[in-house]
Design a protein around this motif. Structure first.
Motif, mmCIF file in Angstrom:
data_model
loop_
_atom_site.group_PDB
_atom_site.id
_atom_site.type_symbol
_atom_site.label_atom_id
_atom_site.label_comp_id
_atom_site.label_asym_id
_atom_site.label_seq_id
_atom_site.Cartn_x
_atom_site.Cartn_y
_atom_site.Cartn_z
ATOM 1 N N UNK A 23 0.837 -1.200 0.000
ATOM 2 C CA UNK A 23 0.000 0.000 0.000
ATOM 3 C C UNK A 23 0.872 1.250 0.000
ATOM 4 N N UNK A 24 0.609 2.151 -0.935
ATOM 5 C CA UNK A 24 1.358 3.396 -1.057
ATOM 6 C C UNK A 24 0.456 4.587 -0.738
ATOM 7 N N UNK A 25 1.008 5.532 0.004
ATOM 8 C CA UNK A 25 0.289 6.700 0.515
ATOM 9 C C UNK A 25 0.326 7.822 -0.525
ATOM 10 N N UNK A 26 -0.852 8.246 -0.991
ATOM 11 C CA UNK A 26 -0.949 9.329 -1.971
ATOM 12 C C UNK A 26 -1.504 10.615 -1.367
ATOM 13 N N UNK A 27 -1.551 10.683 -0.040
ATOM 14 C CA UNK A 27 -2.202 11.830 0.590
ATOM 15 C C UNK A 27 -1.479 13.148 0.322
ATOM 16 N N UNK A 28 -0.210 13.100 -0.081
ATOM 17 C CA UNK A 28 0.494 14.331 -0.436
ATOM 18 C C UNK A 28 0.096 14.831 -1.825
ATOM 19 N N UNK A 29 -0.593 13.981 -2.584
ATOM 20 C CA UNK A 29 -0.965 14.325 -3.963
ATOM 21 C C UNK A 29 -2.447 14.686 -4.111
ATOM 22 N N UNK A 30 -3.296 14.120 -3.249
ATOM 23 C CA UNK A 30 -4.731 14.360 -3.352
ATOM 24 C C UNK A 30 -5.389 14.107 -2.007
ATOM 25 N N UNK A 31 -6.662 14.548 -1.886
ATOM 26 C CA UNK A 31 -7.341 14.496 -0.592
ATOM 27 C C UNK A 31 -8.048 13.169 -0.356
ATOM 28 N N UNK A 32 -8.854 12.737 -1.320
ATOM 29 C CA UNK A 32 -9.636 11.511 -1.147
ATOM 30 C C UNK A 32 -10.226 11.114 -2.491
#
Length: 283
Positions: A23-32
């Motif tokens: 699992x990779x965290x994309x929270x720095x790129x988009x909100x939800x």
């Protein structure tokens, strides 16, 4: 791509699941993963990130898996959409889709506990193929138009309380909308990774015993048709969830009927869409 969300309930963050199952965290790129994300071409933006996933933070193994989409505006369900399930229910195969709704706050993560409602007598299981709408759809002109409005597919567990649904009068919604009654995920698989959505194996076990074995090929109304059909009656908004019905093997159809109780453990899967596991607890 396989879209995931993770973190505490109500505060989930977006991510992607790699081919290696990381699992990779994309929270720095988009909100939800919500209506705005899908309507603004979010899937195309994600595709551009696929080659740089190694540089993004990894989600720790002990972090909760959330539902892979934000709380949807609508959860639309299709009843008796498998001919063999209609037969076990003692009902005729419908000539048009049977439509009902679940409360959108029923959506929880794929491994969250299922709460048996207070005064429940007949809580039941239903493994279903979920359709996630990828952009707003209204009055589509043909079934062939529908594919471009679908973001992807997921497992949708349409938990039901049959006593509330069928024996307490009124519409089905009150037997469908109890808290935790719609585990979704673990991920949304985008359409390009599904070879044939009309031929996916489905199964569900309770306490290690096989209850449901089915295949989407026995659907009465196929996913593209359902999206086209629903768009004639309502605007389907990006991020909405459509649960497309269940194959035979639900507790209601057994002789004698069999229903969920506290401590029961459920495992369900759909080919290409992963697996869910839940434990039943008192509400």
């Amino acid at each position: 791509m396989k879209l995931i969300q993770f973190g505490p309930y109500g505060k989930e963050k977006p991510g992607l699941l790699t081919e290696a199952g990381v699992r990779k965290d994309l929270s720095s790129k988009l909100a939800r993963y919500d209506r705005e994300f899908f309507n603004q071409g979010g899937l195309a933006q994600l595709a551009e990130l696929k080659d740089s996933l190694d540089s993004l933070p990894t989600v720790a193994d002990d972090v909760r898996w959330g539902a892979p989409i934000a709380r949807p505006g609508k959860v639309i369900c299709i009843g008796l959409n498998y001919a063999d399930h209609a037969e076990e229910s003692g009902m005729e195969v419908p000539t048009e889709p049977i439509i009902f709704f679940k409360g959108s706050n029923t959506v929880v993560g794929p491994y969250d506990e299922i709460q048996i409602p207070r005064k429940s007598e007949k809580t039941d299981w239903e493994v279903e193929l979920g359709i996630v709408i990828g952009k707003d759809a209204r009055y589509l002109e043909s079934e062939s138009d529908a594919a471009q409005y679908i973001a992807g597919y997921c497992i949708s567990h349409d938990v039901s309380e049959r006593h509330f649904q069928l024996e307490r009068g009124g519409q089905w919604v009150k037997g469908k909308s109890c808290d935790t009654f719609n585990p979704v995920g673990p991920f949304v698989t985008t359409c390009d990774e599904i070879t044939d959505v009309d031929n996916l194996a489905m199964e569900l076990d309770v306490n290690g015993e096989r209850m449901q074995t089915g295949n989407t090929k026995t659907m009465v109304f196929k996913p593209n048709y359902l999206v086209y059909y629903l768009s004639q009656f309502m605007t389907l908004e990006a991020g909405d969830l459509i649960s497309t019905g269940t194959p035979p093997g639900v507790g209601l159809g057994m002789n004698p009927p069999k229903f969920l109780k506290t401590t029961d453990k459920i495992r369900l899967s759909i080919e290409g869409l992963g697996e869910q596991r839940q434990t039943c607890v008192d509400a």
